[in-house]
Design a protein around this motif. Structure first.
Motif, PDB file in Angstrom:
ATOM      1  N   MET A 164     -43.956   3.472  -0.011  1.00 33.86           N
ATOM      2  CA  MET A 164     -43.706   2.540  -1.195  1.00 33.86           C
ATOM      3  C   MET A 164     -44.457   1.098  -1.044  1.00 33.86           C
ATOM      4  N   THR A 218     -39.149   6.724   2.981  1.00 30.29           N
ATOM      5  CA  THR A 218     -40.090   6.671   2.187  1.00 30.29           C
ATOM      6  C   THR A 218     -40.786   5.124   2.126  1.00 30.29           C
ATOM      7  N   ARG A 219     -39.927   4.303   2.559  1.00 32.67           N
ATOM      8  CA  ARG A 219     -40.259   2.915   2.223  1.00 32.67           C
ATOM      9  C   ARG A 219     -41.722   2.333   2.796  1.00 32.67           C
ATOM     10  N   ASP A 256     -36.236   0.180  -9.114  1.00 32.02           N
ATOM     11  CA  ASP A 256     -37.133  -0.863  -8.759  1.00 32.02           C
ATOM     12  C   ASP A 256     -36.921  -1.857  -7.922  1.00 32.02           C
ATOM     13  N   ASN A 257     -36.500  -1.497  -6.868  1.00 32.63           N
ATOM     14  CA  ASN A 257     -35.930  -2.390  -5.937  1.00 32.63           C
ATOM     15  C   ASN A 257     -37.154  -3.383  -5.356  1.00 32.63           C
ATOM     16  N   ASN A 273     -39.268   5.362  -8.057  1.00 38.36           N
ATOM     17  CA  ASN A 273     -37.818   4.505  -7.857  1.00 38.36           C
ATOM     18  C   ASN A 273     -37.536   3.867  -9.064  1.00 38.36           C
ATOM     19  N   TYR A 289     -35.505   8.886  -6.643  1.00 38.67           N
ATOM     20  CA  TYR A 289     -34.436   8.448  -5.522  1.00 38.67           C
ATOM     21  C   TYR A 289     -35.213   7.942  -4.457  1.00 38.67           C
ATOM     22  N   PHE A 290     -36.453   7.557  -4.355  1.00 37.74           N
ATOM     23  CA  PHE A 290     -37.116   7.321  -3.126  1.00 37.74           C
ATOM     24  C   PHE A 290     -36.791   6.052  -2.467  1.00 37.74           C
ATOM     25  N   TRP A 291     -36.454   5.055  -2.872  1.00 37.18           N
ATOM     26  CA  TRP A 291     -35.941   3.775  -2.221  1.00 37.18           C
ATOM     27  C   TRP A 291     -34.956   3.870  -1.356  1.00 37.18           C
TER      28      TRP A 291
END
Length: 640
Positions: free
Chosen positions: A490, A486-487, A523-524, A520, A479-481
């Motif tokens: 990432m 977290t960004r 995959d944003n 994530n 659930y990182f994004w």
């Protein structure tokens, strides 16, 4: 008796300088006793009414410090509570001391004592030199204003060392002052170095004066000052020739962003030892800087070491010359290197690299014990025992919320800025918050090689992992994004993976891409597109198939990749014909770039729309080299 007359005791001194002085001291001493009681009341008031706020602020500070034992922790906790109560602004804009005065001043009958208490709103932090100590009066000089101040010390056992550095908190006491809780002395520290350290930090943090910085960062300063004297000064070392000193300075400059300070200092000390043993005629300093870089990373437990070939590319030297100099350094410094290796092998510390330089005569502090200060105590305390041993400095210092916000604001500004100002803002953010991941990513832009950029990405990733913590990863993977904090990490991991891929380290790049998708799966960031290319480069067609099935989004990129994989595995089949029709229907412009009818622009577009020419350019820019490996492709695509 007139205080200017000769003393009746027959000493030949004026009364005010003889027995009269003792009388004055005894009166003052009574007042001091009352003030010490008042200080205790003040701290009780602070803990009772604002204990939660004090404890919460100390928790943030505590995470930044590596206390040797419980005694050291209590020492800092006691100093912090006094600093917080005198200077920290509460939510309503007041300070604890102002609230205490409002509550207690009306209860004090002695006017002089009441006036002294009210003057405590003018408490000040001070860093300076000790001038003298006579008749219970300590004379000190402020290191930034050169103002001389007097403070009362009722400790007959105190022995002053004139010229030594001190730091502390002063409370007004009529025309003089008292230290609260006590004067904190660092007799082994060069005072000028200490003042420069505070001044430099105040400038870096955009303070108008060093005094303002000292007051706001008093706890951080007393924590870090013991290490200042142990920092290696290249200019103060003995160099047989100027060129050797220049190499040491160049090495420190190059390594500053990549290696911990003690490891860098280890390299400087090793280089100094080498220069004392063997005076070389040097034509290309970069070879020796590169060799030192390689040497210290083979000794210190660094997360990732560059190969000699990578270092040769990084410094613009030949791999053969670098290897030759490394061999020579290892031969001449065999004894020193053996000592360092024994230390690393025997160390049970998390970061043994921090101790390295001390083994080879690196300047370090003597240890001594610091005790918990009692309120009103008039003794002199030493900070030597609070130094992080052997020059250790915590790079992951827990940063105050204010500094985190200031660093974040600078990064936002940097992201909207170009050129030198962009990098200056990133550097300022990094000084405020050493774990500012985006700052490393921005600074990587101005590096001259991918190898150098990779080192910065690695440092940013490590900072981000430290900032988030292992428990955070365990709880939030998948659930990182969706979590804004977290960004930066990432982004750093994606840049790192792309740089690895460009260098040909595709296996390592794949690990990074896969980790990003684990963190994530939505995959944003579009990681799947880069990962597909990497799988194709490695011939991992099964994994490429699984990836396309996992992200079946029917976009032009997805459809052309399905076709690409079919052509690689089975050639120009009927299924390939069908896939081509579907891909062309989604974006017909791609074919022109795959056949060479259209040339790619020098720079890819900043944006694209589904089905338009820009989308075709973006796809071809990323995948064209894979398509060119297919024999007969142009003939097959002709007319289709």
């Amino acid at each position: 008796m007139n205080r200017n007359e000769l003393c009746p005791c027959g000493s030949g001194k004026k009364y005010k300088k003889c027995c009269g002085a003792h009388d004055a001291i005894s009166i003052t001493e009574v007042l001091v006793n009352e003030i010490e009681y008042l200080q205790k009341q003040f701290l009780h008031f602070a803990y009772y009414h604002f204990g939660h706020e004090i404890a919460e602020d100390f928790e943030i500070l505590e995470e930044s410090m590596d206390f040797e034992n419980e005694q050291e922790r209590e020492f800092f906790e006691a100093i912090h509570s006094i600093w917080f109560a005198l200077f920290a602004e509460l939510d309503d804009g007041d300070t604890v001391i102002k609230k205490f005065i409002s509550a207690e001043a009306g209860k004090i009958k002695r006017p002089k004592l009441k006036h002294i208490l009210q003057s405590w709103t003018s408490a000040r932090t001070i860093a300076g030199k000790i001038v003298s100590f006579n008749d219970h009066t300590l004379t000190v000089e402020d290191g930034f204003t050169s103002e001389q101040l007097e403070a009362l010390i009722f400790n007959d056992s105190y022995q002053v060392k004139e010229g030594s550095f001190f730091i502390g908190i002063l409370l007004p006491f009529e025309q003089k002052n008292v230290f609260f809780p006590s004067l904190l002395e660092l007799p082994g520290l060069n005072a000028d170095l200490a003042f420069s350290y505070i001044e430099d930090n105040s400038f870096d943090y955009d303070y108008d004066t060093p005094q303002e910085y000292l007051t706001d960062y008093f706890m951080e300063v007393i924590s870090e000052l013991p290490m200042v004297g142990g920092l290696l000064e290249v200019d103060e070392m003995d160099w047989p020739a100027p060129i050797y000193r220049e190499i040491a300075l160049l090495f420190k400059e190059k390594m500053e962003l990549f290696l911990p300070s003690p490891v860098i200092d280890t390299g400087v000390v090793l280089w100094n030892h080498f220069c004392q043993k063997k005076q070389k005629r040097i034509q290309n300093p970069n070879i020796y800087v590169a060799a030192l870089h390689y040497l210290v990373t083979t000794i210190a437990p660094i997360d990732r070491r560059l190969t000699k070939k990578e270092l040769a590319n990084l410094y613009g030297v030949s791999a053969g010359s670098l290897s030759s100099v490394v061999t020579e350094l290892e031969h001449e410094l065999a004894e020193e290197i053996a000592q360092l290796n024994r230390l690393v092998d025997s160390s049970d510390e998390q970061e043994p690299a921090i101790q390295l330089a001390s083994v080879i005569d690196f300047p370090k502090h003597k240890d001594s014990q610091a005790s918990e200060p009692a309120p009103g105590q008039s003794t002199i305390m030493t900070l030597q025992g609070t130094a992080e041993k052997h020059g250790k400095k915590t790079t992951g210092r827990k940063v105050s919320k204010r500094n985190e916000e200031r660093a974040r604001s600078l990064i936002y500004d940097a992201m909207q800025t170009d050129g030198k100002q962009r990098y200056k803002l990133a550097e300022e953010a990094l000084k405020l918050n050493p774990n500012c991941v985006d700052a490393y990513v921005i600074l990587a832009e101005k590096t001259k090689s991918l190898e150098e950029a990779i080192l910065l990405f690695e440092k940013g990733i490590k900072a981000g992992e430290t900032e988030l913590g292992k428990a955070f990863f365990k709880e939030n993977t998948g659930y990182f994004w969706g979590l804004l904090e977290t960004r930066p990490l990432m982004r750093a991991k994606l840049h790192y993976a792309e740089a690895l891929s460009l260098l040909g380290n595709v296996d390592q790049a794949v690990r990074q891409y896969e980790e990003l998708l684990d963190l994530n799966p939505m995959d944003n960031q579009g990681v799947r597109f880069s990962l597909f290319v990497a799988y194709m480069d490695l011939g991992e067609f099964n994994k490429a198939h699984a990836l396309l099935e996992q992200y079946d989004d029917e976009t032009a990129q997805h459809l052309y990749n399905k076709l690409l994989l079919e052509l690689y595995e089975s050639g120009f089949t009927a299924r390939a014909e069908m896939l081509l029709k579907g891909a062309k229907k989604e974006n017909k412009h791609v074919i022109g770039y795959l056949t060479g009818k259209k040339r790619l622009p020098a720079y890819p577009p900043e944006y694209y729309g589904f089905g338009d020419e820009n989308e075709a350019i973006v796809y071809a820019d990323m995948h064209l080299r894979l398509w060119k490996k297919i024999d007969g492709l142009e003939m097959w695509l002709k007319g289709k």
